[in-house]
Design an enzyme around this catalytic site. Structure first.
Site, mmCIF file in Angstrom:
data_model
loop_
_atom_site.group_PDB
_atom_site.id
_atom_site.type_symbol
_atom_site.label_atom_id
_atom_site.label_comp_id
_atom_site.label_asym_id
_atom_site.label_seq_id
_atom_site.Cartn_x
_atom_site.Cartn_y
_atom_site.Cartn_z
ATOM 1 N N LEU A 167 9.059 -3.400 12.113
ATOM 2 C CA LEU A 167 8.780 -1.782 10.333
ATOM 3 C C LEU A 167 7.801 -1.335 10.904
ATOM 4 O O LEU A 167 6.861 -3.307 9.856
ATOM 5 C CB LEU A 167 10.519 -2.146 9.552
ATOM 6 N N SER A 168 7.197 -1.211 10.191
ATOM 7 C CA SER A 168 5.785 -0.826 9.672
ATOM 8 C C SER A 168 5.098 0.143 9.050
ATOM 9 O O SER A 168 5.984 2.022 10.174
ATOM 10 C CB SER A 168 4.732 -1.099 11.127
ATOM 11 N N GLU A 177 12.370 -0.325 4.931
ATOM 12 C CA GLU A 177 13.053 -1.951 4.743
ATOM 13 C C GLU A 177 12.151 -2.851 4.676
ATOM 14 O O GLU A 177 12.680 -4.089 3.953
ATOM 15 C CB GLU A 177 14.457 -2.163 5.890
ATOM 16 N N GLN A 183 -2.707 -12.222 7.640
ATOM 17 C CA GLN A 183 -3.118 -11.824 6.092
ATOM 18 C C GLN A 183 -2.564 -13.270 5.527
ATOM 19 O O GLN A 183 -2.806 -13.298 4.452
ATOM 20 C CB GLN A 183 -2.744 -10.722 6.233
ATOM 21 N N MET A 221 0.542 -1.007 -0.089
ATOM 22 C CA MET A 221 -0.195 0.040 -0.264
ATOM 23 C C MET A 221 0.902 1.533 0.121
ATOM 24 O O MET A 221 0.193 2.435 -0.006
ATOM 25 C CB MET A 221 -0.881 -0.293 0.901
ATOM 26 N N GLY A 222 2.119 0.913 -0.551
ATOM 27 C CA GLY A 222 3.092 2.067 0.109
ATOM 28 C C GLY A 222 3.028 2.480 0.833
ATOM 29 O O GLY A 222 3.304 1.924 2.089
ATOM 30 N N ASN A 223 4.418 3.680 0.853
ATOM 31 C CA ASN A 223 5.089 4.491 2.242
ATOM 32 C C ASN A 223 5.861 3.656 2.837
ATOM 33 O O ASN A 223 5.635 2.857 3.888
ATOM 34 C CB ASN A 223 3.790 4.509 3.414
ATOM 35 N N HIS A 272 9.217 -3.516 2.765
ATOM 36 C CA HIS A 272 8.321 -3.724 1.948
ATOM 37 C C HIS A 272 10.038 -3.838 1.245
ATOM 38 O O HIS A 272 10.104 -4.965 0.206
ATOM 39 C CB HIS A 272 7.827 -2.960 1.358
ATOM 40 N N ARG A 283 2.587 2.560 9.251
ATOM 41 C CA ARG A 283 1.878 2.834 10.909
ATOM 42 C C ARG A 283 2.807 3.739 11.685
ATOM 43 O O ARG A 283 2.207 4.286 12.623
ATOM 44 C CB ARG A 283 1.004 2.107 11.309
#
Length: 276
Positions: free
Chosen positions: A181-182, A31, A150, A26-28, A33, A184
């Site tokens: 890491l998130s 590391e 998920q 979902m972007g943003n 990702h 949010r």
């Protein structure tokens, strides 16, 4: 690296017979990702990352409108990580009509834990992933273990629909402090960020107490919830489940996972710790 906005552009550039390795996001990006992109790269296939903030998985009171959109920065990070194609459709491209056909996952797996506290969340996730798979047509898709439930729901969906996609798990990336890491995490103040490691600490303590036989599972979970609440959190759940199906543990030797979700101020964080 190319950034594409339409399904037609994607299919013209990436014929179905070629296949690809796919990382949906979902972007943003952070590391975590990028580690999934590097894992996807190991397959020797073109690597596609999608960036799409999926309205269907947000409840009306959640943070869809304020979720950060950082496409230019994300594209730079993806290019440096070895991504070949960024697929960044807008809502009109991915949902040209109201999405009245939806994928309803198995309630036994999807209506517990995250699904209990976020009703409809996994229906939204499965629907967008199914649609992205139809657009991207990957051979391999990589999902992070931080979103543990998920990952399991997507695996089950792919198995039951006999989809020709291998689902791979990527390990959770953590800051030096231990914080998972998130995207949010960007909502946290400096003081909250320092405190946020208490969630993974609580899960590790819960796992150790269960491993040591320090009490029944219900009592240990209640103790963990009380301790985290005392520290200023608003926990939704802290629990231990089988890795296989997220059912309650029933015999020694089962591979297990401690999972938790809690709010620190207005920010809801999730984490998990695998153990045996």
């Amino acid at each position: 690296m190319k950034t594409l906005r339409t399904v037609a552009e994607l299919r013209a550039l990436l014929p179905e017979a070629q296949g690809c390795a796919f990382v949906p996001t979902m972007g943003n990006l952070h590391e975590g990702h990028l580690s999934l992109v590097r894992q996807a790269r190991s397959h020797g296939l073109p690597v596609v990352a999608s960036i799409f903030v999926n309205r269907l998985q947000f409840a009306p009171h959640e943070d869809f409108d304020r979720y950060p959109r950082t496409l230019a920065r994300d594209a730079e990070l993806l290019a440096a990580a070895g991504c070949d194609i960024v697929f960044a459709p807008d809502e009109r491209e991915l949902y040209p009509q109201p999405q009245t056909f939806k994928v309803q996952p198995d309630p036994a797996l999807a209506d517990i834990l995250e699904g209990h506290f976020r009703p409809g969340f996994f229906t939204g996730v499965c629907t967008v992933v199914m649609k992205l798979f139809g657009c991207v047509r990957p051979r391999v898709a990589v999902f992070g273990k931080k979103d543990y439930q998920q990952l399991m729901v997507i695996r089950r969906m792919v198995e039951q629909f006999a989809m020709p996609v291998a689902i791979e798990a990527g390990e959770t990336c953590r800051a030096d402090s231990g914080l998972a890491l998130s995207s949010r995490n960007g909502y946290l103040s400096d003081a909250e960020r320092a405190k946020a490691t208490e969630l993974v600490t609580a899960l590790r303590v819960l796992a150790q107490r269960y491993r040591d036989g320090s009490g029944g599972l219900a009592d240990l979970e209640a103790q963990a919830l009380a301790e985290l609440s005392t520290n200023g959190w608003k926990p939704d759940y802290l629990t231990i489940r089988r890795r296989e199906d997220l059912g309650a543990p029933h015999q020694s030797g089962d591979p297990l996972v401690a999972l938790g979700a809690a709010r620190l101020g207005p920010t809801r964080l999730i984490d998990n710790v695998e153990f045996s």
